[in-house]
Enzyme design. Sequence first.
Site, PDB file in Angstrom:
ATOM      1  N   GLU A  97       3.297  19.740  -0.636  1.00 63.53           N
ATOM      2  CA  GLU A  97       4.656  19.395  -0.213  1.00 63.53           C
ATOM      3  C   GLU A  97       5.636  19.369  -1.383  1.00 63.53           C
ATOM      4  OE1 GLU A  97       3.120  16.366   3.219  1.00 63.53           O
ATOM      5  OE2 GLU A  97       4.756  15.774   1.894  1.00 63.53           O
ATOM      6  N   CYS A 110      11.384  16.627  -5.339  1.00 68.28           N
ATOM      7  CA  CYS A 110      10.167  15.837  -5.471  1.00 68.28           C
ATOM      8  C   CYS A 110       9.000  16.813  -5.428  1.00 68.28           C
ATOM      9  CB  CYS A 110      10.107  14.845  -4.302  1.00 68.28           C
ATOM     10  SG  CYS A 110       8.608  13.863  -4.299  1.00 68.28           S
ATOM     11  N   CYS A 117      -5.054  13.779  -3.156  1.00 66.73           N
ATOM     12  CA  CYS A 117      -5.099  12.787  -4.239  1.00 66.73           C
ATOM     13  C   CYS A 117      -6.397  12.007  -4.133  1.00 66.73           C
ATOM     14  CB  CYS A 117      -3.909  11.829  -4.135  1.00 66.73           C
ATOM     15  SG  CYS A 117      -3.846  10.625  -5.494  1.00 66.73           S
ATOM     16  N   CYS A 121      -4.814   5.288  -2.065  1.00 64.01           N
ATOM     17  CA  CYS A 121      -3.945   4.183  -1.633  1.00 64.01           C
ATOM     18  C   CYS A 121      -3.923   4.175  -0.101  1.00 64.01           C
ATOM     19  CB  CYS A 121      -2.541   4.354  -2.206  1.00 64.01           C
ATOM     20  SG  CYS A 121      -2.551   4.450  -3.995  1.00 64.01           S
ATOM     21  N   CYS A 124      -0.905   5.582   2.087  1.00 65.19           N
ATOM     22  CA  CYS A 124      -0.319   6.864   1.686  1.00 65.19           C
ATOM     23  C   CYS A 124      -1.028   8.020   2.402  1.00 65.19           C
ATOM     24  CB  CYS A 124      -0.453   7.015   0.169  1.00 65.19           C
ATOM     25  SG  CYS A 124      -0.058   8.669  -0.424  1.00 65.19           S
ATOM     26  N   GLY A 167      -0.255  13.703  -4.973  1.00 65.02           N
ATOM     27  CA  GLY A 167      -1.115  13.676  -6.148  1.00 65.02           C
ATOM     28  C   GLY A 167      -0.718  12.671  -7.207  1.00 65.02           C
ATOM     29  N   GLU A 168      -1.627  12.471  -8.145  1.00 63.77           N
ATOM     30  CA  GLU A 168      -1.429  11.531  -9.237  1.00 63.77           C
ATOM     31  C   GLU A 168      -1.246  12.339 -10.537  1.00 63.77           C
ATOM     32  OE1 GLU A 168      -0.808   8.419 -10.053  1.00 63.77           O
ATOM     33  OE2 GLU A 168      -1.039   9.114 -12.102  1.00 63.77           O
ATOM     34  N   SER A 199       5.881   9.454 -11.776  1.00 61.67           N
ATOM     35  CA  SER A 199       5.405   8.231 -11.124  1.00 61.67           C
ATOM     36  C   SER A 199       3.881   8.213 -11.134  1.00 61.67           C
ATOM     37  CB  SER A 199       5.927   8.193  -9.684  1.00 61.67           C
ATOM     38  OG  SER A 199       5.385   7.104  -8.987  1.00 61.67           O
ATOM     39  N   SER A 222       3.603   2.542  -9.981  1.00 60.61           N
ATOM     40  CA  SER A 222       3.488   2.002  -8.625  1.00 60.61           C
ATOM     41  C   SER A 222       2.619   0.752  -8.660  1.00 60.61           C
ATOM     42  CB  SER A 222       2.855   3.043  -7.707  1.00 60.61           C
ATOM     43  OG  SER A 222       3.663   4.195  -7.670  1.00 60.61           O
ATOM     44  N   ASN A 298       6.932   3.657   4.747  1.00 62.88           N
ATOM     45  CA  ASN A 298       7.112   4.728   5.709  1.00 62.88           C
ATOM     46  C   ASN A 298       5.782   4.800   6.467  1.00 62.88           C
ATOM     47  OD1 ASN A 298       8.305   6.903   6.892  1.00 62.88           O
ATOM     48  ND2 ASN A 298       8.309   8.191   5.072  1.00 62.88           N
ATOM     49  N   CYS A 341       5.435  10.916   1.265  1.00 67.76           N
ATOM     50  CA  CYS A 341       4.413  11.642   0.518  1.00 67.76           C
ATOM     51  C   CYS A 341       3.223  12.038   1.403  1.00 67.76           C
ATOM     52  CB  CYS A 341       3.973  10.699  -0.592  1.00 67.76           C
ATOM     53  SG  CYS A 341       2.562  11.174  -1.505  1.00 67.76           S
TER      54      CYS A 341
END
Length: 360
Positions: A97, A110, A117, A121, A124, A167-168, A199, A222, A298, A341
């Site tokens: 994305e 973004c 990922c 989390c 997410c 992703g991280e 981030s 985060s 969200n 995300c």
Amino acid sequence: MSDAPALLNLYDLPRPVLDARLGDWGFSPQYRERVWTGLYRDGVTALGDVAGLRPDLQAVLQERAHLGHLATHHESFSSDGLTHKLLLRLHDGQTIETVLMRFKGRATVCVSTQAGCAMGCVFCATGQMGLSRHLTPGEVVGQVLHVTRLLRERGEALRNIVLMGMGEPLHNYEHTMAAVDILVDPKGLALAPRFITLSTVGVVPGIIRLADEARPVQLAVSLHGATDAERAALVPAGRRWPLNELMDACRYYVAKRKRRIFFEWTLIAGRNDTAEHAHHLGALLHGMDAHVNVIPLNPTVGYDGGPSVPDAVRAFQDVLTSHGVPSTVRQRRGIDIDAGCGQLKAAVERKPRRTLPVAS
Ligand code: SAH
Ligand code: SF4
């Protein structure tokens, strides 16, 4: 599938690496620079369009290299038309994305740094998918080039980049930083480092490395929880890098880079949005050059939590203020198009035969 991926994707190479490779292929410094400016300043879409190359060098390029463009797999627009969400397809069929937000001449993109990922989390949509693979530098750069072209058609320019998509980024440190180097090169896209925000979920070795290498990006961390137990319930990576280690790394970063850190806090009704949670966060950040971005959740299909109500958001901020910690509420824009995300990908894959509602 074509054999194009076997060729070298020039977007994967930071400038010194591309220079060395072109040098090996017989390009003088002058011709090397023409390739670089062709790719990034002129934004050519085909190698044959790089201006001012001798035909023999042109032939070498076409034989050994290609430009790894990303195809649009799916796209949608928010009802106000300002948020454009893209699901882009990589050469191996993975989709990622990229979200373009146009706002008063300050266009922001973004971008994703991984397909999926590994950090898991719970709230997410990307975390719920797991990790497929790291992106290459060219796949990160390719997302920026894709939206730069869309903006150019409207006579607009890109200003901000947020590495906040799927992703991280610090789990894919080398490729992410190679991409940043390409994006900020003054003879190319020349994006301003202060307008690039990375981030992270709190990968401690990565934060220390960013500080030691003096990487010119803004850092956002985060948090979502201010005690280890509460944080780990939302962010499993918190077990690997507990808060005392994470905050030590953050203080090291602030001291070394002389820059403030942004902390992100996704507000989830009843789970991390009470006055007590806010007091813990205020105490954790007390005395640090920090700014908190609170983001009402969200909702995602794989998680049963909901966003905090506006009164709870305000009360949370008031407590932070009482600790001397500044904060801003960030709405995730484009909620009507699954612009959180990982959410567009999740939605498209959930209902593969149906098109998403694209608001007019
Ligand atoms: N992996 C990095 C960057 C990508 S996520 C990180 O975690 O920081 C970018 C931000 O979006 C993070 O703060 C993340 O917690 C937040 N986020 C993810 N899913 C969300 C959701 N459903 N609602 C609100 N914020 C979300
Ligand atoms: Fe990964 Fe960030 Fe999503 Fe956590 S919030 S699963 S780290 S993308």
